[in-house]
Design a protein around this motif. Structure first.
Motif, PDB file in Angstrom:
ATOM      1  N   ASP A 131       0.853  -1.186   0.000  1.00  0.00           N
ATOM      2  CA  ASP A 131       0.000   0.000   0.000  1.00  0.00           C
ATOM      3  C   ASP A 131       0.898   1.248   0.000  1.00  0.00           C
ATOM      4  N   PRO A 132       0.612   2.233  -0.849  1.00  0.00           N
ATOM      5  CA  PRO A 132       1.450   3.438  -0.928  1.00  0.00           C
ATOM      6  C   PRO A 132       1.549   4.229   0.372  1.00  0.00           C
ATOM      7  N   GLU A 133       0.660   3.969   1.326  1.00  0.00           N
ATOM      8  CA  GLU A 133       0.699   4.730   2.584  1.00  0.00           C
ATOM      9  C   GLU A 133       1.987   4.521   3.364  1.00  0.00           C
ATOM     10  N   ILE A 134       2.703   3.429   3.133  1.00  0.00           N
ATOM     11  CA  ILE A 134       3.985   3.252   3.819  1.00  0.00           C
ATOM     12  C   ILE A 134       4.962   4.342   3.389  1.00  0.00           C
ATOM     13  N   PHE A 135       4.876   4.769   2.127  1.00  0.00           N
ATOM     14  CA  PHE A 135       5.707   5.885   1.663  1.00  0.00           C
ATOM     15  C   PHE A 135       5.219   7.204   2.248  1.00  0.00           C
ATOM     16  N   ARG A 136       3.923   7.405   2.187  1.00  0.00           N
ATOM     17  CA  ARG A 136       3.357   8.687   2.636  1.00  0.00           C
ATOM     18  C   ARG A 136       3.569   8.918   4.130  1.00  0.00           C
ATOM     19  N   ARG A 137       3.655   7.832   4.899  1.00  0.00           N
ATOM     20  CA  ARG A 137       3.867   7.964   6.352  1.00  0.00           C
ATOM     21  C   ARG A 137       5.181   8.664   6.662  1.00  0.00           C
ATOM     22  N   VAL A 138       6.150   8.546   5.744  1.00  0.00           N
ATOM     23  CA  VAL A 138       7.443   9.201   5.966  1.00  0.00           C
ATOM     24  C   VAL A 138       7.644  10.396   5.025  1.00  0.00           C
ATOM     25  N   GLY A 139       6.533  10.910   4.488  1.00  0.00           N
ATOM     26  CA  GLY A 139       6.597  12.135   3.701  1.00  0.00           C
ATOM     27  C   GLY A 139       7.012  11.958   2.253  1.00  0.00           C
ATOM     28  N   ILE A 140       6.918  10.741   1.733  1.00  0.00           N
ATOM     29  CA  ILE A 140       7.260  10.495   0.334  1.00  0.00           C
ATOM     30  C   ILE A 140       5.965  10.283  -0.441  1.00  0.00           C
ATOM     31  N   GLU A 141       5.750  11.071  -1.476  1.00  0.00           N
ATOM     32  CA  GLU A 141       4.583  10.888  -2.344  1.00  0.00           C
ATOM     33  C   GLU A 141       5.016  10.054  -3.549  1.00  0.00           C
ATOM     34  N   PRO A 142       4.589   8.793  -3.599  1.00  0.00           N
ATOM     35  CA  PRO A 142       5.068   7.916  -4.673  1.00  0.00           C
ATOM     36  C   PRO A 142       4.703   8.380  -6.076  1.00  0.00           C
ATOM     37  N   THR A 143       3.592   9.096  -6.234  1.00  0.00           N
ATOM     38  CA  THR A 143       3.200   9.552  -7.566  1.00  0.00           C
ATOM     39  C   THR A 143       4.115  10.648  -8.100  1.00  0.00           C
ATOM     40  N   ASP A 144       4.930  11.243  -7.242  1.00  0.00           N
ATOM     41  CA  ASP A 144       5.884  12.270  -7.668  1.00  0.00           C
ATOM     42  C   ASP A 144       7.227  11.686  -8.089  1.00  0.00           C
ATOM     43  N   LYS A 145       7.397  10.387  -7.936  1.00  0.00           N
ATOM     44  CA  LYS A 145       8.686   9.753  -8.203  1.00  0.00           C
ATOM     45  C   LYS A 145       8.767   9.229  -9.633  1.00  0.00           C
ATOM     46  N   GLN A 146       9.981   9.187 -10.152  1.00  0.00           N
ATOM     47  CA  GLN A 146      10.208   8.578 -11.462  1.00  0.00           C
ATOM     48  C   GLN A 146      10.220   7.057 -11.343  1.00  0.00           C
ATOM     49  N   ILE A 147      10.816   6.563 -10.252  1.00  0.00           N
ATOM     50  CA  ILE A 147      10.905   5.122 -10.009  1.00  0.00           C
ATOM     51  C   ILE A 147      10.452   4.844  -8.589  1.00  0.00           C
ATOM     52  N   VAL A 148       9.628   3.809  -8.431  1.00  0.00           N
ATOM     53  CA  VAL A 148       9.208   3.322  -7.118  1.00  0.00           C
ATOM     54  C   VAL A 148       9.555   1.838  -7.053  1.00  0.00           C
ATOM     55  N   VAL A 149      10.292   1.448  -6.027  1.00  0.00           N
ATOM     56  CA  VAL A 149      10.663   0.051  -5.847  1.00  0.00           C
ATOM     57  C   VAL A 149       9.877  -0.505  -4.674  1.00  0.00           C
ATOM     58  N   VAL A 150       9.234  -1.658  -4.874  1.00  0.00           N
ATOM     59  CA  VAL A 150       8.516  -2.334  -3.793  1.00  0.00           C
ATOM     60  C   VAL A 150       8.974  -3.772  -3.706  1.00  0.00           C
ATOM     61  N   LYS A 151       9.193  -4.241  -2.488  1.00  0.00           N
ATOM     62  CA  LYS A 151       9.539  -5.645  -2.262  1.00  0.00           C
ATOM     63  C   LYS A 151       8.242  -6.423  -2.086  1.00  0.00           C
ATOM     64  N   SER A 152       7.659  -6.774  -3.215  1.00  0.00           N
ATOM     65  CA  SER A 152       6.376  -7.466  -3.239  1.00  0.00           C
ATOM     66  C   SER A 152       6.271  -8.209  -4.567  1.00  0.00           C
ATOM     67  N   SER A 153       5.544  -9.310  -4.564  1.00  0.00           N
ATOM     68  CA  SER A 153       5.388 -10.100  -5.781  1.00  0.00           C
ATOM     69  C   SER A 153       4.090  -9.813  -6.517  1.00  0.00           C
ATOM     70  N   LEU A 154       3.007  -9.672  -5.782  1.00  0.00           N
ATOM     71  CA  LEU A 154       1.704  -9.565  -6.420  1.00  0.00           C
ATOM     72  C   LEU A 154       0.763  -8.593  -5.712  1.00  0.00           C
ATOM     73  N   HIS A 155       0.740  -8.621  -4.385  1.00  0.00           N
ATOM     74  CA  HIS A 155      -0.229  -7.823  -3.631  1.00  0.00           C
ATOM     75  C   HIS A 155      -0.140  -6.326  -3.928  1.00  0.00           C
ATOM     76  N   PHE A 156       1.026  -5.825  -4.262  1.00  0.00           N
ATOM     77  CA  PHE A 156       1.209  -4.400  -4.527  1.00  0.00           C
ATOM     78  C   PHE A 156       0.388  -3.920  -5.717  1.00  0.00           C
ATOM     79  N   ARG A 157       0.068  -4.828  -6.639  1.00  0.00           N
ATOM     80  CA  ARG A 157      -0.573  -4.417  -7.897  1.00  0.00           C
ATOM     81  C   ARG A 157      -1.918  -3.716  -7.685  1.00  0.00           C
TER      82      ARG A 157
END
Length: 196
Positions: A131-157
């Protein structure tokens, strides 16, 4: 890195904490640094030792850390980097994506480090970042990034597909890798699917 728009989501399927991965392999981080990638967010690298170091130093401090290779003896690669402590948070966030909406997560202390334009989220407790909220909790807006890396296989989709310009499953080393040719199998009758 040269895509016309972001974020491009890189899925570290080989180190998925939800599937038994340690959450602390650094192969993708190492390659991003080697290629000079900027405007990147990465979740997670599980590293309680670095949490202690960052909390002791405080927000805004520059610290030298060794990331990776501490939890999974089969994949011991690590990297020493200098980083700026961007955020220290309590690690409590509520899922807002379609999967587990409303679920309260508590990953202990949560730190974001900035390593030359790559912001790495480090939780005290292991979690699959679906869930993107893990980024937002520390002040990172994932939609503003060029690259987002997640350690997940399927659930992130469920939550990341709507915001991603592209999703790439990365064939990196790790215990939950989908490329079985990187493992040494013993006591297996051959041929057998999917190895052969």
């Amino acid at each position: 890195m040269e895509g016309p728009e972001g974020p491009v989501v890189l899925a570290d399927v080989a180190d998925n904490p939800g599937g038994g991965g340690s959450g602390d392999t650094i192969y993708i981080l190492k390659e991003l640094l080697r290629q000079g990638a900027k405007n990147v967010a990465m979740a997670i690298i599980w590293d309680p030792e670095t949490i202690e170091q960052a909390v002791a130093a405080g927000v805004g401090s520059r610290i030298k850390v060794r990331l990776g290779g501490k939890m999974e003896p089969q994949f011991p690669d690590s990297i020493e980097v200098e980083a700026t402590v961007k955020t220290i948070a309590d690690g409590i966030f509520i899922n807002k994506g379609p999967m587990g909406r409303g679920l309260r997560n508590d990953v202990g202390r949560l730190v974001a480090l900035d390593i030359d334009g790559i912001e790495v989220v480090i939780p005290e407790r292991r979690i699959q970042p679906w869930d993107p909220e893990i980024f937002r909790r520390v002040g990172i807006e994932p939609t503003d990034k060029q690259i987002v890396v997640v350690k997940s296989s399927l659930h992130f989709r469920a939550a990341f597909t709507p915001i991603a310009s592209e999703i790439i499953e990365v064939d990196a080393p790790g215990i939950t890798a989908i490329n079985f040719h990187q493992f040494n199998f013993k006591n297996v009758t051959r041929p057998i699917f999917p190895l052969d």
